[in-house]
Every structure is written in structure tokens, then in C-alpha cells.
Design an enzyme around this catalytic site. Structure first.
Site, PDB file in Angstrom:
ATOM      1  N   GLY A 269     -16.424 -13.155  11.148  1.00  0.00           N
ATOM      2  CA  GLY A 269     -17.213 -14.131  11.895  1.00  0.00           C
ATOM      3  C   GLY A 269     -16.949 -15.531  11.387  1.00  0.00           C
ATOM      4  O   GLY A 269     -15.859 -15.848  10.887  1.00  0.00           O
ATOM      5  N   SER A 270     -17.983 -16.372  11.460  1.00  0.00           N
ATOM      6  CA  SER A 270     -17.787 -17.817  11.303  1.00  0.00           C
ATOM      7  C   SER A 270     -17.292 -18.259   9.928  1.00  0.00           C
ATOM      8  O   SER A 270     -16.817 -19.382   9.789  1.00  0.00           O
ATOM      9  CB  SER A 270     -19.094 -18.533  11.608  1.00  0.00           C
ATOM     10  OG  SER A 270     -19.582 -18.110  12.852  1.00  0.00           O
ATOM     11  N   VAL A 271     -17.406 -17.402   8.904  1.00  0.00           N
ATOM     12  CA  VAL A 271     -16.893 -17.823   7.594  1.00  0.00           C
ATOM     13  C   VAL A 271     -15.392 -18.097   7.676  1.00  0.00           C
ATOM     14  O   VAL A 271     -14.840 -18.831   6.867  1.00  0.00           O
ATOM     15  CB  VAL A 271     -17.181 -16.791   6.471  1.00  0.00           C
ATOM     16  CG1 VAL A 271     -18.657 -16.750   6.141  1.00  0.00           C
ATOM     17  CG2 VAL A 271     -16.705 -15.410   6.869  1.00  0.00           C
TER      18      VAL A 271
END
Lengths: 574, 226
Positions: free
Chosen positions: A293-295
Site C-alpha cells: 500500500g501507500s508506504v
């Protein structure tokens, strides 16, 4: 006068000849037998004779210890005793059960049936203390015997159990460090050969040869047992509170690449691995992979800075929705058309922003930086079952994949890979391969695993990126819950759609937060991942509080002073 | 030819003389020999008996000694094993007691709570870190005390009383119930610190609550920390 004897001879001649022939045949038979015994099958008989006289016993080697970075024992061998019974020698099972019960801590009702019967060998208790063994010997009960044995002890119970692993009853490592360092830990068994009489007693002054056992080596880990404990406590509490399927925490010393804590929940008690759910005995931080995801946006932003494509204040137009091929992409929170800076894209975790950055860079550059930061390849950590994650070949990326990979969907990473990638940003742009073994001391001396590192971005850009990531933990970012008073915190949230058992997104999420402190001179990186949390699925809501607890504890524990000054605010919008 | 018998006669005479001499000397030999044969027999027998007896007795003594030694050996070995077992049991006990989980539960049983973020003093006397407002006091008997960690060189701690500004700053976050011994830090910023602001050179906390990992060592008075 000479006829009579001649005649007598003639009369006895056949008998004598027959006798002589018989003797000759008998002697020949004996001679052949002698040749057979002494010549043809001599060696086999000699061996059999030797086998009857010589008795060889194995001297087992003591298995080595596993220590934490400060020398605290995580796993060791201790002397123990096993209590057994020869049921045919027991005259009064009821009485013996009564006497034995308090000595070995087994109820008399359980013991009595075990004492009754005709079996010659039944274990009554194993791994009892030597003192208990002596008490049983002193009670001199008929048919009850005591055997020495060695027992693997894990003083911390579930402390670092998923890293340390466990052994089977024969002392062979089956998981974790116990498995990957099994050869070093188990040592070399010795033998003792003695000459014995027919009743098995050693003949004094007879043949005696002893090869001493070589005890196993010691493995010292980079884990700090206190930080490990706090990480395990915090993640176990949050997994319970959010009713998540599982959770992991890694604490990384970003300067050395050493892992200070590697926690996973639910865990298991290393003393009783047989009772544990096999799903909990592995090490999720290393063997499980998930869509980050956004990491992942951090790596895209790093690539944008390093290639010079964008600066932290470059402004991009972010529409409310983006159509690529047959798919439509939105941000987590609905918004109208807006202008965000590169910093703002990270702070607000804009998916559309990440896609736009990637489009400017091109697939090949994105792929290059993902690999440079260590994704798609094993880190080479000294633990069994490491996954390389799944990074699809850049030449096979479909347009939708090229759009989702920048925000961390459509690819898989391990928790360890991701924390190492953030470690590179914390460490001034130098990626250090994470390590969990500090040193291993065996018969060949002490060996320390070599540190492998590579520069992935410039020191200046790493500092800029940290400043950008600091905006994530402000009130305007996605993770104000990660703030620690006195310390500047840089980090990134991740809230990813999770793949279900059938290989499709199943409506659940993987929530994560990776942060570093103090952001002005980072020492530690802490990663928190929660799989399938039920109460809320935002990384900033469920993972960031765990980060705060573990990071605060680690900073205190290591005596790391607070930051001086406060971060300069970077504009988030254009 | 006359010389022949004479020679023969002269030859016969010594032979005769030898015969006479032999017959005369025989009784004299017998008289000398008899007392010599009887005299040494008794002491010799006694000597042999004494040697045999002595040897037997020596062997008996040696065997007894050896048996005695074997008993002592096995006694000591058994004692040694018992002591080794005790050492192992005690060592295990210590290891079990010093695991973080055991320390945390015992500290909690004593009413201790996890410490808040420590305050740091740098070389200029500046306080780093913040004291949370309204530091919780879980129990009147277990005052909760903020920790102070000294950054920089700590010196002359003994000569600096509690009036040091940094210490009083820390005391602001200390509940009134805190006893002096648990609420003050003994470390002060060194006047000799010559502008070094190297971070985190020592930790000087007292009354540091659970869990235990921050080294709760008080810097020795006048002892320069590295």
C-alpha cells in the site's frame, strides 16, 4: 616261524587301513574347518567377537546457547532427568503411586495405571529437575528408574520465540535460528568404547577409547530483549484490540542494519511448540508477504527527487478521479480537483499523485528504484523461510499495474524488506542489508556476518525526503497519532487492500506505519503491520499508536536524546 | 733299566701320601661345618615371615586406604553433582526472574508504571524533551517521577545541590508526593563540559519505573562519563 606274524598282520591290515583312513579324513575335515575359520571367515568372526566384548556408547554434545545482544539467554540446554518404570518390577502400584506423586508432581491417579501392567519401559515424567531425580532415587521404589537427559530451555517463554525457533525432542532445530544455525548449535557428538564382560560390566584395565564430544557453538543475536518484549506486548495488545488476524513489529537500528526487535502476534510458547498453532510458530516478518500500500509511495518520491524530476515543492494537479485503461482510480478520501506538492502527495497519501509521479518517471525508473530499495529480492537475513516478495517483471506491467504499483498494490513485499527500504532513508541514503545475528562462535572461532550496503540516494535527498515524511505526522498528515513529544518523527502510513485466500481482494485491509526517529538524525526505524484489523483499517489509526509506544520505549531504552528544534513546515498544497 | 722301578717307586710314594693325608683331614672338615649350618636358619625364617606378614599387612592397609579413598571420592562426587544441580537451578531461577516479562509483572505488583519520556540536559543546561502536564500519579505510595537523562559531560554532581536550575525544572514535573530520594536527579550539567553537546552520554535516573531497560545507574560523583 616268520609266517605267524605275517599272517596276523594280514588279518588286521584292512582294519588298520580303515582306521588310518578314518583318521586321515577326520584330520582333513578338521584342517579344512580350521582353514575355513582362520582363513576364509576369520575377519567376520573376529568382528563378532569384538562386538561381544566391546561396547560403544555415544556421548551427546551439549547444544549451544542463543543470546540477545546484551548476553541475556534466549535459549540454552539444561540437565534434566526422565523418570521411567519397569512395570514387571512394581509390586504395589497404589503405594508407589502415592509416594511418587509428590516427588514428580504428577497426580497419583494418573500414575497408578502407568505403574500397572507388564511393559518393561514406560516414561512417567520427562524434563524433571535433577533434584527431583535424586529424590526419586532416594525413595528406592521397585521398578522406578531415573535417566539423565538434556532439555532445551527458553527462559523467556514466548520472548523472541518466532526468531529463536524451537527444536524437536532429539534436539534438532526445526524453526528460526535453531534451524538455520542447527549445525553450529548442535556441536559434534563423541563416542566411548570399552571392553565389557558378558554381564555388561566394564573390564578394569581393558580396552578403553574415548572421543570427547564437542559442545555446540553460541549464537548472539542483534535483538534487545527489553525492546523485543515491549514490541511483542504492544503488537499483541493491538491485535487483540483491533481483532486483527495478525500483526508484526520490527525495530531496526538504521545505522547498522541490526534488528533490535522482531515481534509477531499471535506468538507461541517456545517451551511447548507442539501445543502451538503451526500458523503462529513461523516468523511473519520474514516469510509472509503482503501488498504494502501507500508506504510504497516513499520509494516513488525518492526516485522523483533523485532523478531530479521533481522537488519537494513541485506542484501537481490532482483530479478527483483518474481513468487508466478500463480502471478508475480515486484517493482514499474523496476530494475535488486540487493542487498538491510532492510533499503533500506523501502527507495526504494521494494515490492519484503517486500515479502522476510514476507517469513522469516511467515504468523502468520506478522498477529500478523499487529494486534499488531492496524489493523483489531476499535481504539475505540468517533466518529460514525468507520470501523475496513478488515484484512483477517490468516488461509485463499492464497499464493498470503500472498505475497501482506506485501506491503499493499489485505487488508484494515482506515486512523486513520494507523496513530495510525505510532504513536507507534514515541512514542518509545508504541501504544496509538487515541483520539479526551479531556473531556466532563455533569451533572455528567467532564469525560476524559481513555488512553489505549500497547507496540508493544522495545524503541531501535523503534528508529532504525525511523532511517531507515529517509532514505525515503533523496534524495535516495521515498519522498525527505517531507523534512523540520532544522527538521529530518521519514516517508513512500504509492502508492496502489485502488479498484473500482465493487470490482476490476480499474487502479486508493491511494497515501499516513505518517511521523513523529522531528525524533530524535518525537512529531507529520502527515498522508496524496489522493484517485484517476489524475496528478501523487506516494505518494512521491502528498502526501508528503501536509505533508510538514501541518507538518511545526504544528511544528511552537506548537513551537517545530528543530532537533540537522543530521541523520546518513544507507546503502541502500549491 | 734300574731307574725304571726307582721311578715307579718314587711315583707310588706321593700317591700313598695323598691317601694318608685325605684320610687324616676328613673329621676336621666335619667339625667346622656343623655349627655353621644350623645357626642362620631361624632368623632367616623369621625374616621371611616378617616380610610376608609385613607385605600382607601393607597390602591390607593400602586396600583399606584405597577403599576409603573411593568412598570419599564418590561422596565428594555426589556432593559436587548436588552443588552443580543447585547452581544450575539457581541460575535458571535468576534467568527466569530477569526476563522482561517477569520484571514487568513484579514491578507492576509493586505499583510501578512505565516511565514517561526522559528529559535530557545538554551541556549548556538546556532541557531537551517535555514534561507531560499532569503526570499521572497512580497511587499515593508509588509516586511517579519523571526521568532525567544528562546529555553531555556530567561532572561535579556531588557539589551541585538540588538548586541547580535543570533539576528544579525537572522537579516541576514531579508530584509533590515524591520523596526527595526518588524525585531528584543526582546528575547536573558539568561546568567543565566545554561546549560539547554530544547526545546521550549517560543516563542518570533514579526511581525509574518499569520496565527496566534504561540503565538506572547514577553517575558517580566527580566521575567523568565518556
Amino acid at each position: 616261524m616268520t609266517r605267524r606274524p605275517r599272517r596276523r598282520l594280514a588279518r588286521h591290515g584292512p582294519r588298520l587301513r580303515a582306521g588310518a583312513l578314518f583318521i586321515a579324513l577326520a584330520l582333513t575335515a578338521l584342517g579344512l574347518r580350521l582353514v575355513w575359520l582362520q582363513g576364509v571367515s576369520a575377519s567376520s568372526y573376529a568382528t563378532r567377537a569384538e562386538d561381544q566384548r566391546l561396547r560403544t556408547t555415544t556421548i551427546s554434545a551439549v547444544r549451544g546457547q542463543i543470546l540477545d545482544r546484551n548476553g541475556n539467554v534466549l535459549a540454552q540446554n539444561v540437565d534434566a532427568r526422565a523418570i521411567y518404570v519397569d512395570q514387571t518390577e512394581v509390586s504395589d502400584p497404589a503405594r508407589e503411586a502415592q509416594v511418587l506423586a509428590p516427588l514428580i508432581g504428577v497426580p497419583a491417579q494418573t500414575l497408578q495405571p502407568q505403574l500397572t501392567g507388564t511393559k518393561r519401559f514406560v516414561y512417567l515424567a520427562r524434563n524433571v529437575t535433577p533434584a527431583q531425580g535424586r529424590a526419586v532415587t532416594a525413595a528406592s521404589l521397585g521398578g522406578i528408574g531415573v535417566l539423565p537427559e538434556s532439555h532445551r530451555s527458553y527462559p523467556g517463554g514466548d520472548l523472541a520465540a518466532n526468531v529463536v525457533g524451537f527444536t524437536n525432542i532429539d534436539g534438532k532445530g526445526l524453526a528460526g535460528i535453531e534451524s538455520s544455525f542447527n549445525t553450529l548449535l548442535q556441536g559434534t557428538a563423541g563416542t566411548e568404547t570399552v571392553e565389557v564382560d558378558p554381564s555388561g560390566r566394564e573390564i578394569p584395565g581393558g580396552y578403553h577409547k574415548e572421543t570427547k564430544a564437542r559442545p555446540g557453538g553460541t549464537v548472539q543475536l542483534t535483538l534487545d530483549q527489553d525492546i523485543q518484549y515491549e514490541a511483542q506486548r504492544a503488537i499483541a495488545a493491538q491485535v487483540a484490540a483491533t481483532r486483527a488476524k495478525s500483526g508484526t513489529v520490527i525495530v531496526l537500528d538504521s545505522k547498522t542494519g541490526q534488528i533490535l526487535a522482531d515481534a509477531t502476534a499471535p506468538s507461541f510458547n517456545a517451551a511447548e511448540p507442539g501445543k502451538a498453532d503451526p500458523a503462529n510458530t513461523g516468523n511473519r516478518t520474514i516469510s509472509d508477504y503482503y501488498e504494502p500500500g501507500s508506504v510504497n509511495k516513499m520509494i516513488v518520491a525518492a526516485a522523483a527527487l533523485q532523478t531530479g524530476a521533481l522537488t519537494p515543492n513541485s506542484v501537481l494537479d490532482i483530479p478527483s478521479a483518474l481513468h487508466i485503461a478500463d480502471a478508475t482510480f480515486h484517493d482514499a478520501e474523496a476530494h475535488g480537483d486540487e493542487k498538491l506538492t510532492l510533499t503533500g502527495i506523501l502527507a495526504k497519501s494521494s494515490n492519484i499523485g503517486a500515479i502522476e509521479i510514476a507517469q513522469r518517471l516511467g515504468n523502468a525508473t520506478v522498477d529500478h528504484y523499487l529494486k534499488l530499495f531492496g524489493l523483489g529480492a531476499k535481504t539475505g537475513i540468517a533466518l529460514p523461510g525468507e520470501t523475496a516478495g513478488v515484484l512483477p517483471d517490468v516488461n509485463t506491467w499492464k497499464p493498470t499495474q503500472a498505475a497501482t504499483i506506485p501506491f503499493g498494490q499489485g505487488m508484494d513485499v515482506s515486512a523486513l524488506q520494507m523496513v530495510a527500504a525505510y532504513g536507507a532513508v534514515a541512514n542518509g541514503g545508504v541501504y544496509v542489508a538487515p541483520r539479526i545475528v551479531q556473531s556466532s562462535a563455533g569451533p572455528d572461532g567467532v564469525s560476524k556476518p559481513a555488512t553489505t550496503s549500497r547507496r540508493v540516494m544522495s545524503t541531501q535527498n535523503a534528508a529532504l525526503l525525511r523532511l517531507m515524511l515529517e509532514q505525515v505526522t503533523t496534524e495535516n498528515g495521515t498519522a498525527p497519532a505517531a507523534q512523540i513529544p520532544g522527538y521529530r518523527i518521519a514516517g508513512k502510513t500504509g492502508t492496502a487492500n489485502a488479498i484473500g485466500p482465493d487470490g482476490r481482494y476480499d474487502g479486508h485491509y493491511t494497515a501499516s506505519f513505518i517511521g523513523m526517529a529522531p528525524a533530524d538524525n535518525p537512529r531507529l526505524v520502527v515498522e508496524v503491520v496489522l493484517d485484517h484489523p476489524q475496528t478501523s483499517y487506516y494505518g494512521g489509526t491502528v498502526a501508528a499508536p503501536v509505533f508510538k509506544d514501541v518507538m518511545s520505549f526504544a528511544l528511552q531504552s537506548l537513551g537517545i536524546p530528543p530532537s533540537k528544534g522543530s521541523p520546518s513546515a513544507l507546503p502541502l498544497t500549491g | 733299566m734300574s731307574a725304571g722301578p726307582a721311578v715307579a717307586g718314587s711315583v707310588a710314594t706321593p700317591a700313598r701320601q695323598r691317601a694318608i693325608t685325605f684320610g687324616w683331614s676328613r673329621p676336621r672338615l666335619r667339625l667346622v661345618a656343623s655349627p655353621g649350618r644350623h645357626a642362620p636358619r631361624v632368623p632367616f625364617v623369621l625374616l621371611v615371615i616378617a616380610l610376608l606378614g609385613g607385605g600382607l599387612l601393607g597390602l591390607l592397609l593400602l586396600n583399606t586406604q584405597r577403599a576409603q579413598g573411593a568412598f570419599t571420592l564418590s561422596d565428594l562426587q555426589r556432593h559436587n553433582t548436588t552443588l552443580q544441580d543447585q547452581v544450575q537451578a539457581l541460575r535458571l531461577q535468576v534467568q527466569q526472574d530477569r526476563t522482561p516479562a517477569a520484571l514487568a509483572s513484579r514491578a507492576a505488583a509493586l505499583g510501578m508504571v512505565p516511565g514517561t519520556a526522559p528529559l535530557f540536559l545538554d551541556a549548556s543546561g538546556k532541557v531537551l524533551g517535555t514534561v507531560p502536564d499532569g503526570t499521572p500519579v497512580p497511587d499515593a505510595h508509588s509516586p511517579h517521577v519523571g526521568n532525567i537523562v544528562v546529555a553531555g559531560t556530567a561532572q561535579r554532581a556531588a557539589t551541585k545541590p538540588a538548586s541547580h536550575p535543570a533539576t528544579s525544572t525537572a522537579a516541576a514535573g514531579t508530584p509533590a508526593t515524591a520523596s526527595p530520594s526518588s524525585g531528584t536527579t543526582t546528575a547536573a550539567t558539568g561546568t567543565s563540559a566545554s561546549g560539547t553537546d554530544a547526545p546521550a552520554t549517560s543516563t542518570g535516573t533514579s526511581g525509574h519505573p518499569v520496565p527496566p531497560p534504561v540503565a538506572a545507574t547514577t553517575p558517580a560523583p566527580n566521575g567523568a562519563t565518556p
